[in-house]
Write a protein that holds these residues in place. Structure first.
Motif, PDB file in Angstrom:
ATOM      1  N   ARG A   1      -5.605   0.884   0.511  1.00  0.00           N
ATOM      2  CA  ARG A   1      -5.032   1.769   1.331  1.00  0.00           C
ATOM      3  C   ARG A   1      -5.877   2.559   2.299  1.00  0.00           C
ATOM      4  O   ARG A   1      -5.426   2.917   3.297  1.00  0.00           O
ATOM      5  CB  ARG A   1      -4.199   2.640   0.357  1.00  0.00           C
ATOM      6  CG  ARG A   1      -3.328   2.379  -0.604  1.00  0.00           C
ATOM      7  CD  ARG A   1      -1.979   1.644   0.572  1.00  0.00           C
ATOM      8  NE  ARG A   1      -1.365   2.741   1.203  1.00  0.00           N
ATOM      9  CZ  ARG A   1      -0.398   2.655   2.227  1.00  0.00           C
ATOM     10  NH1 ARG A   1      -0.140   1.357   2.439  1.00  0.00           N
ATOM     11  NH2 ARG A   1      -0.018   3.792   2.884  1.00  0.00           N
TER      12      ARG A   1
ATOM     13  N   SER B   1      -2.225  10.148  -3.337  1.00  0.00           N
ATOM     14  CA  SER B   1      -1.112   9.338  -2.997  1.00  0.00           C
ATOM     15  C   SER B   1      -0.516  10.026  -1.665  1.00  0.00           C
ATOM     16  O   SER B   1      -0.138   9.340  -0.950  1.00  0.00           O
ATOM     17  CB  SER B   1      -0.084   9.427  -3.860  1.00  0.00           C
ATOM     18  OG  SER B   1       0.293  10.737  -4.308  1.00  0.00           O
TER      19      SER B   1
ATOM     20  N   VAL C   1       1.413   7.035  -0.008  1.00  0.00           N
ATOM     21  CA  VAL C   1       2.155   6.245  -0.967  1.00  0.00           C
ATOM     22  C   VAL C   1       2.809   6.935  -2.017  1.00  0.00           C
ATOM     23  O   VAL C   1       2.474   7.986  -2.116  1.00  0.00           O
ATOM     24  CB  VAL C   1       1.303   5.353  -1.394  1.00  0.00           C
ATOM     25  CG1 VAL C   1       0.642   4.047  -0.478  1.00  0.00           C
ATOM     26  CG2 VAL C   1      -0.152   5.791  -2.266  1.00  0.00           C
TER      27      VAL C   1
ATOM     28  N   TYR D   1       2.065   4.424  -7.024  1.00  0.00           N
ATOM     29  CA  TYR D   1       1.611   3.247  -6.601  1.00  0.00           C
ATOM     30  C   TYR D   1       0.032   3.430  -7.405  1.00  0.00           C
ATOM     31  O   TYR D   1      -0.469   2.149  -7.663  1.00  0.00           O
ATOM     32  CB  TYR D   1       1.042   3.499  -5.143  1.00  0.00           C
ATOM     33  CG  TYR D   1       0.170   2.511  -4.429  1.00  0.00           C
ATOM     34  CD1 TYR D   1       0.523   1.269  -4.036  1.00  0.00           C
ATOM     35  CD2 TYR D   1      -1.295   2.854  -4.158  1.00  0.00           C
ATOM     36  CE1 TYR D   1      -0.301   0.207  -3.719  1.00  0.00           C
ATOM     37  CE2 TYR D   1      -2.083   2.128  -3.639  1.00  0.00           C
ATOM     38  CZ  TYR D   1      -1.608   0.751  -3.044  1.00  0.00           C
ATOM     39  OH  TYR D   1      -2.370  -0.272  -2.516  1.00  0.00           O
TER      40      TYR D   1
ATOM     41  N   TYR E   1       3.529  -4.256  -5.484  1.00  0.00           N
ATOM     42  CA  TYR E   1       3.869  -3.308  -4.264  1.00  0.00           C
ATOM     43  C   TYR E   1       4.105  -4.117  -3.195  1.00  0.00           C
ATOM     44  O   TYR E   1       4.226  -3.671  -1.895  1.00  0.00           O
ATOM     45  CB  TYR E   1       3.005  -1.966  -4.185  1.00  0.00           C
ATOM     46  CG  TYR E   1       3.385  -1.356  -5.571  1.00  0.00           C
ATOM     47  CD1 TYR E   1       4.335  -0.180  -5.021  1.00  0.00           C
ATOM     48  CD2 TYR E   1       2.765  -1.316  -6.741  1.00  0.00           C
ATOM     49  CE1 TYR E   1       4.677   0.761  -6.042  1.00  0.00           C
ATOM     50  CE2 TYR E   1       3.225  -0.146  -7.426  1.00  0.00           C
ATOM     51  CZ  TYR E   1       3.980   0.553  -7.234  1.00  0.00           C
ATOM     52  OH  TYR E   1       4.386   1.654  -8.190  1.00  0.00           O
TER      53      TYR E   1
ATOM     54  N   GLN F   1       6.517  -0.660   4.675  1.00  0.00           N
ATOM     55  CA  GLN F   1       5.762  -0.244   3.888  1.00  0.00           C
ATOM     56  C   GLN F   1       5.206  -1.677   3.157  1.00  0.00           C
ATOM     57  O   GLN F   1       4.128  -1.742   2.962  1.00  0.00           O
ATOM     58  CB  GLN F   1       6.536   0.512   2.561  1.00  0.00           C
ATOM     59  CG  GLN F   1       5.893   0.673   1.451  1.00  0.00           C
ATOM     60  CD  GLN F   1       5.012   1.807   1.544  1.00  0.00           C
ATOM     61  OE1 GLN F   1       4.736   2.280   2.504  1.00  0.00           O
ATOM     62  NE2 GLN F   1       4.235   1.977   0.600  1.00  0.00           N
TER      63      GLN F   1
END
Length: 226
Positions: free
Chosen positions: A21, A63, A68, A72, A80, A167
């Protein structure tokens, strides 16, 4: 994540998700530190395993900063890169069996129309399992081209702009950012041009490989580059 120590496998998944991420959002440790108030050294140790357990209160902070849901970082068994929460809710109100059949038909059609062309160009084709980086991998010399299939539902019935496509794209590119095997190109196969046009707006600035979307058009296909 709590007082009970995580298994080594779970720690590795969590570390990978943190890094995926952060890299996708093109954030340095300092960027993330500024957004969370967590020091750079602590963030680095979360990612590398220097700190074995991620404190539960930090999950919500991270997050939010990484855009997210807390799940997650807590549901480590869920893939995911697949269906979004929105899609799952729709499917539950519909027939999941029918949806899975549509996915299978789409994948078989993609293979039927795309692979002969790749083979004619001299590529060797490998089929990978779901969850891999690339449902199929085309290899020719030093070229390693990973191709994912992404089935999308009828956008006339389930409109775009719900965030589900974005996403999915972010999660796939995030996973690609930490992929540690040779790869020279990555593509996503779709059949809904409306969603593909939305996807193409999100250029993966953290990747140094060629990326594209392949749109199935009847018995043919067309490639669009990011």
């Amino acid at each position: 994540m709590d007082k009970k120590e995580m298994s080594k496998a779970d720690r590795e998944i969590l570390q990978r998700r943190l890094k995926e991420r952060r890299l996708f959002l093109n954030m340095t440790y300092q960027d993330l530190a500024d957004k969370t108030g967590i020091s750079k050294s602590t963030l680095q140790r979360y990612e590398t395993g220097g700190i074995k357990n991620l404190p539960y209160d930090k999950i919500f902070i991270l997050s939010e900063a990484l855009e997210v849901s807390p799940e997650y970082f807590t549901n480590l068994t869920k893939d995911y890169t697949g269906e979004s929460d929105y899609e799952v809710k729709v499917i539950r109100n519909d027939t999941r069996t029918k949806h899975l059949a549509q996915i299978k038909e789409f994948e078989e059609r993609a293979i039927r129309y795309i692979t002969p062309n790749l083979i004619s160009q001299g590529y060797n084709i490998e089929r990978h399992s779901h969850g891999s980086v690339g449902d199929i991998v085309a290899i020719k010399g030093k070229e390693v081209w990973h191709i994912d299939f992404l089935y999308t539902r009828d956008v006339s019935k389930y409109p775009t702009g719900m965030g589900m496509g974005r996403q999915q794209l972010l999660l796939r590119f995030g996973r690609l950012a930490v992929y540690d095997k040779p790869i020279t190109k990555y593509s996503i196969v779709m059949e809904r041009r409306e969603l593909a046009e939305q996807f193409l707006r999100f250029k993966p600035i953290h990747l140094d490989i060629e990326t594209s979307i392949i749109i199935l058009q009847g018995t043919d296909y067309k490639e669009f580059h990011f």
